[in-house]
Scaffold this motif. Structure first.
Motif, PDB file in Angstrom:
ATOM      1  N   ILE A   1     148.098 -65.661  30.070  1.00  0.00           N
ATOM      2  CA  ILE A   1     149.108 -66.504  30.707  1.00  0.00           C
ATOM      3  C   ILE A   1     150.148 -65.597  31.340  1.00  0.00           C
ATOM      4  CG2 ILE A   1     150.859 -68.262  30.368  1.00  0.00           C
ATOM      5  CD1 ILE A   1     149.301 -69.251  27.947  1.00  0.00           C
ATOM      6  N   LEU A   2     150.271 -65.696  32.645  1.00  0.00           N
ATOM      7  CA  LEU A   2     151.247 -64.881  33.366  1.00  0.00           C
ATOM      8  C   LEU A   2     152.559 -65.638  33.534  1.00  0.00           C
ATOM      9  CD1 LEU A   2     148.908 -63.449  36.144  1.00  0.00           C
ATOM     10  CD2 LEU A   2     150.010 -62.126  34.348  1.00  0.00           C
ATOM     11  N   PRO A   3     153.667 -64.923  33.679  1.00  0.00           N
ATOM     12  CA  PRO A   3     154.951 -65.596  33.926  1.00  0.00           C
ATOM     13  C   PRO A   3     154.959 -66.259  35.295  1.00  0.00           C
ATOM     14  CG  PRO A   3     155.170 -63.227  34.200  1.00  0.00           C
ATOM     15  CD  PRO A   3     153.795 -63.460  33.648  1.00  0.00           C
ATOM     16  N   SER A   4     155.959 -67.064  35.529  1.00  0.00           N
ATOM     17  CA  SER A   4     156.114 -67.704  36.831  1.00  0.00           C
ATOM     18  C   SER A   4     156.277 -66.633  37.905  1.00  0.00           C
ATOM     19  CB  SER A   4     157.332 -68.625  36.811  1.00  0.00           C
ATOM     20  OG  SER A   4     157.530 -69.220  38.078  1.00  0.00           O
ATOM     21  N   LEU A   5     155.520 -66.777  38.994  1.00  0.00           N
ATOM     22  CA  LEU A   5     155.532 -65.785  40.070  1.00  0.00           C
ATOM     23  C   LEU A   5     156.064 -66.397  41.362  1.00  0.00           C
ATOM     24  CD1 LEU A   5     152.044 -64.130  39.418  1.00  0.00           C
ATOM     25  CD2 LEU A   5     154.290 -63.336  38.656  1.00  0.00           C
ATOM     26  N   PRO A   6     156.735 -65.561  42.205  1.00  0.00           N
ATOM     27  CA  PRO A   6     156.991 -64.140  41.984  1.00  0.00           C
ATOM     28  C   PRO A   6     158.019 -63.897  40.886  1.00  0.00           C
ATOM     29  CG  PRO A   6     158.166 -64.883  43.931  1.00  0.00           C
ATOM     30  CD  PRO A   6     157.311 -66.028  43.489  1.00  0.00           C
ATOM     31  N   LEU A   7     157.925 -62.714  40.265  1.00  0.00           N
ATOM     32  CA  LEU A   7     158.909 -62.338  39.270  1.00  0.00           C
ATOM     33  C   LEU A   7     160.293 -62.248  39.913  1.00  0.00           C
ATOM     34  CD1 LEU A   7     157.109 -59.461  37.308  1.00  0.00           C
ATOM     35  CD2 LEU A   7     157.200 -61.895  36.729  1.00  0.00           C
ATOM     36  N   ALA A   8     161.313 -62.378  39.092  1.00  0.00           N
ATOM     37  CA  ALA A   8     162.681 -62.209  39.592  1.00  0.00           C
ATOM     38  C   ALA A   8     162.873 -60.789  40.107  1.00  0.00           C
ATOM     39  CB  ALA A   8     163.674 -62.495  38.467  1.00  0.00           C
ATOM     40  N   ASP A   9     163.650 -60.651  41.164  1.00  0.00           N
ATOM     41  CA  ASP A   9     163.934 -59.327  41.707  1.00  0.00           C
ATOM     42  C   ASP A   9     164.644 -58.469  40.669  1.00  0.00           C
ATOM     43  OD1 ASP A   9     162.936 -60.343  44.068  1.00  0.00           O
ATOM     44  OD2 ASP A   9     164.917 -60.655  44.973  1.00  0.00           O
ATOM     45  N   GLU A  10     164.357 -57.162  40.698  1.00  0.00           N
ATOM     46  CA  GLU A  10     165.077 -56.252  39.816  1.00  0.00           C
ATOM     47  C   GLU A  10     166.538 -56.129  40.284  1.00  0.00           C
ATOM     48  OE1 GLU A  10     162.862 -52.990  37.860  1.00  0.00           O
ATOM     49  OE2 GLU A  10     161.574 -53.111  39.635  1.00  0.00           O
ATOM     50  N   LYS A  11     167.404 -55.785  39.346  1.00  0.00           N
ATOM     51  CA  LYS A  11     168.844 -55.813  39.606  1.00  0.00           C
ATOM     52  C   LYS A  11     169.275 -54.867  40.722  1.00  0.00           C
ATOM     53  CE  LYS A  11     170.137 -57.289  34.937  1.00  0.00           C
ATOM     54  NZ  LYS A  11     170.890 -56.937  33.699  1.00  0.00           N
ATOM     55  N   PHE A  12     168.530 -53.766  40.901  1.00  0.00           N
ATOM     56  CA  PHE A  12     168.964 -52.779  41.900  1.00  0.00           C
ATOM     57  C   PHE A  12     168.937 -53.330  43.321  1.00  0.00           C
ATOM     58  CE2 PHE A  12     164.354 -51.883  41.743  1.00  0.00           C
ATOM     59  CZ  PHE A  12     164.051 -51.874  43.101  1.00  0.00           C
ATOM     60  N   LEU A  13     168.226 -54.452  43.548  1.00  0.00           N
ATOM     61  CA  LEU A  13     168.097 -55.009  44.904  1.00  0.00           C
ATOM     62  C   LEU A  13     169.433 -55.394  45.515  1.00  0.00           C
ATOM     63  CD1 LEU A  13     165.641 -55.695  46.819  1.00  0.00           C
ATOM     64  CD2 LEU A  13     165.017 -54.992  44.517  1.00  0.00           C
ATOM     65  N   VAL A  14     170.443 -55.675  44.667  1.00  0.00           N
ATOM     66  CA  VAL A  14     171.731 -56.129  45.195  1.00  0.00           C
ATOM     67  C   VAL A  14     172.419 -55.048  46.018  1.00  0.00           C
ATOM     68  CG1 VAL A  14     172.055 -57.762  43.309  1.00  0.00           C
ATOM     69  CG2 VAL A  14     173.004 -55.460  43.098  1.00  0.00           C
ATOM     70  N   LYS A  15     172.017 -53.781  45.827  1.00  0.00           N
ATOM     71  CA  LYS A  15     172.653 -52.683  46.568  1.00  0.00           C
ATOM     72  C   LYS A  15     172.022 -52.453  47.936  1.00  0.00           C
ATOM     73  CE  LYS A  15     174.381 -50.062  42.611  1.00  0.00           C
ATOM     74  NZ  LYS A  15     174.479 -48.725  41.971  1.00  0.00           N
ATOM     75  N   TRP A  16     170.933 -53.170  48.236  1.00  0.00           N
ATOM     76  CA  TRP A  16     170.193 -52.940  49.473  1.00  0.00           C
ATOM     77  C   TRP A  16     170.384 -54.081  50.457  1.00  0.00           C
ATOM     78  CZ3 TRP A  16     167.195 -48.584  50.543  1.00  0.00           C
ATOM     79  CH2 TRP A  16     167.065 -47.677  49.477  1.00  0.00           C
ATOM     80  N   ARG A  17     170.261 -53.740  51.752  1.00  0.00           N
ATOM     81  CA  ARG A  17     170.273 -54.748  52.810  1.00  0.00           C
ATOM     82  C   ARG A  17     169.401 -54.269  53.959  1.00  0.00           C
ATOM     83  NH1 ARG A  17     173.813 -53.056  56.897  1.00  0.00           N
ATOM     84  NH2 ARG A  17     175.308 -51.444  56.279  1.00  0.00           N
ATOM     85  N   GLU A  18     168.934 -55.220  54.782  1.00  0.00           N
ATOM     86  CA  GLU A  18     168.094 -54.856  55.929  1.00  0.00           C
ATOM     87  C   GLU A  18     168.959 -54.157  56.980  1.00  0.00           C
ATOM     88  OE1 GLU A  18     165.476 -57.679  57.542  1.00  0.00           O
ATOM     89  OE2 GLU A  18     164.623 -58.265  55.615  1.00  0.00           O
ATOM     90  N   VAL A  19     168.484 -53.006  57.428  1.00  0.00           N
ATOM     91  CA  VAL A  19     169.246 -52.188  58.382  1.00  0.00           C
ATOM     92  C   VAL A  19     168.290 -51.583  59.403  1.00  0.00           C
ATOM     93  CG1 VAL A  19     170.968 -50.359  58.638  1.00  0.00           C
ATOM     94  CG2 VAL A  19     170.725 -51.511  56.442  1.00  0.00           C
ATOM     95  N   GLU A  20     168.711 -51.524  60.670  1.00  0.00           N
ATOM     96  CA  GLU A  20     167.924 -50.826  61.689  1.00  0.00           C
ATOM     97  C   GLU A  20     168.724 -49.665  62.260  1.00  0.00           C
ATOM     98  OE1 GLU A  20     165.255 -52.769  64.355  1.00  0.00           O
ATOM     99  OE2 GLU A  20     165.558 -54.695  63.362  1.00  0.00           O
ATOM    100  N   GLY A  21     169.626 -49.918  63.197  1.00  0.00           N
ATOM    101  CA  GLY A  21     170.297 -48.855  63.932  1.00  0.00           C
ATOM    102  C   GLY A  21     171.055 -47.855  63.084  1.00  0.00           C
ATOM    103  N   ASP A  22     171.758 -48.328  62.046  1.00  0.00           N
ATOM    104  CA  ASP A  22     172.581 -47.418  61.241  1.00  0.00           C
ATOM    105  C   ASP A  22     171.977 -47.201  59.858  1.00  0.00           C
ATOM    106  OD1 ASP A  22     172.971 -49.956  60.304  1.00  0.00           O
ATOM    107  OD2 ASP A  22     175.145 -49.785  60.079  1.00  0.00           O
ATOM    108  N   ALA A  23     170.657 -47.206  59.760  1.00  0.00           N
ATOM    109  CA  ALA A  23     169.989 -47.086  58.464  1.00  0.00           C
ATOM    110  C   ALA A  23     170.248 -45.732  57.805  1.00  0.00           C
ATOM    111  CB  ALA A  23     168.485 -47.315  58.619  1.00  0.00           C
ATOM    112  N   ILE A  24     170.309 -44.668  58.610  1.00  0.00           N
ATOM    113  CA  ILE A  24     170.573 -43.335  58.047  1.00  0.00           C
ATOM    114  C   ILE A  24     171.976 -43.292  57.446  1.00  0.00           C
ATOM    115  CG2 ILE A  24     170.845 -40.885  58.600  1.00  0.00           C
ATOM    116  CD1 ILE A  24     168.668 -41.229  60.719  1.00  0.00           C
ATOM    117  N   LYS A  25     172.925 -43.885  58.149  1.00  0.00           N
ATOM    118  CA  LYS A  25     174.303 -43.945  57.636  1.00  0.00           C
ATOM    119  C   LYS A  25     174.351 -44.769  56.346  1.00  0.00           C
ATOM    120  CE  LYS A  25     178.950 -45.550  58.828  1.00  0.00           C
ATOM    121  NZ  LYS A  25     179.786 -46.255  59.853  1.00  0.00           N
ATOM    122  N   PHE A  26     173.634 -45.880  56.318  1.00  0.00           N
ATOM    123  CA  PHE A  26     173.602 -46.732  55.133  1.00  0.00           C
ATOM    124  C   PHE A  26     173.071 -45.962  53.921  1.00  0.00           C
ATOM    125  CE2 PHE A  26     170.915 -49.423  52.392  1.00  0.00           C
ATOM    126  CZ  PHE A  26     171.879 -50.289  51.874  1.00  0.00           C
TER     127      PHE A  26
END
Length: 250
Positions: A16-41
């Protein structure tokens, strides 16, 4: 490692597997989608300067085990620099055939998992071998790599591990093929592996390095037979993941 020990590897899949998808890991809150300034981010996120020749893009991949940040590079040198920069290690040369990692990185002492991808033909295979245009093959290569690395993360969180092993590579490439081509083809996988019966000239060799060279043909032959037994028709990604994860090569 003996060939018998190599063949023993598989995963214990819970009934029996848990409900999927699993909850995101906590570290995800520090990330965001970035294109032009990704190196700076990234420089600000890590608190140290990052210098690259090209541009990078940061996005997210939704996996059965939760979301992961994805960093895309456009050339192999930037890919290599970024791989070691994320792991805070001294840069070393990487083979041109290596263009994807699921990196265990630490930011402020907190563990993060990051998918790092470079735009290049998958398994260093020419588009002509697959009867594709160069541009189409690059797009499909990206789709394979992204689903492949996601599959490794899924075995880690759902089944407790991820290995540099032929079984893990078959599982991940199977889901990658479906993402890119809509199906799984055993002969296509043989091309990706450089596999011909009990002989191998491609990347499958890398995943057998712990076994003595004179025993590796047994692994190649087992993989060759294993590929013909894979059936994915009518199955969900989760069913394919579980079915392959619990099987031994021989």
């Amino acid at each position: 490692m003996t060939v018998e020990e190599y063949f023993a590897h598989c995963y214990e899949v819970p009934q029996i597997l848990p409900s999927l998808p699993l909850a995101d890991e906590k570290f995800l809150v520090k990330w965001r989608e970035v294109e032009g300034d990704a190196i700076k981010f990234l420089s600000e996120l890590y608190g140290r300067e990052l210098n690259l020749r090209g541009t990078i893009k940061i996005s997210f991949a939704q996996t059965l085990a939760g979301k992961l940040p994805v960093i895309d590079t456009e050339n192999h040198d930037d890919f290599t620099i970024l791989a070691y920069w994320l792991m805070n290690r001294e840069k070393k040369p990487l083979p041109v055939t290596v263009n994807a990692f699921t990196i265990p990185a630490k930011i402020d002492g907190e563990p993060h998992r990051i998918i790092l991808l470079n735009r290049a033909p998958y398994s260093n295979i020419d588009a002509e071998k697959l009867s594709l245009t160069a541009e189409d093959w690059l797009e499909k290569s990206h789709a394979i790599r992204l689903r492949h690395e996601s599959a490794h993360y899924e075995t880690l969180r759902l089944f407790g591990g991820m290995k540099n092993h032929a079984l893990d590579e078959i599982l991940a490439d199977c889901l990658g093929q479906i993402a890119a081509f809509g199906n799984f083809d055993a002969d296509r996988q043989r091309i990706f592996f450089g596999l011909d019966g009990d002989k191998c000239t491609g990347r499958l060799q890398f995943y057998c390095q712990k076994v003595s060279p004179d025993e590796r043909p047994k692994i190649y032959a087992a993989v060759d037979k294993f590929l013909d037994k894979i059936s994915v028709d009518g199955k969900t990604e989760l069913e394919i993941l579980c079915e392959l994860a619990r099987r031994r090569l021989a």
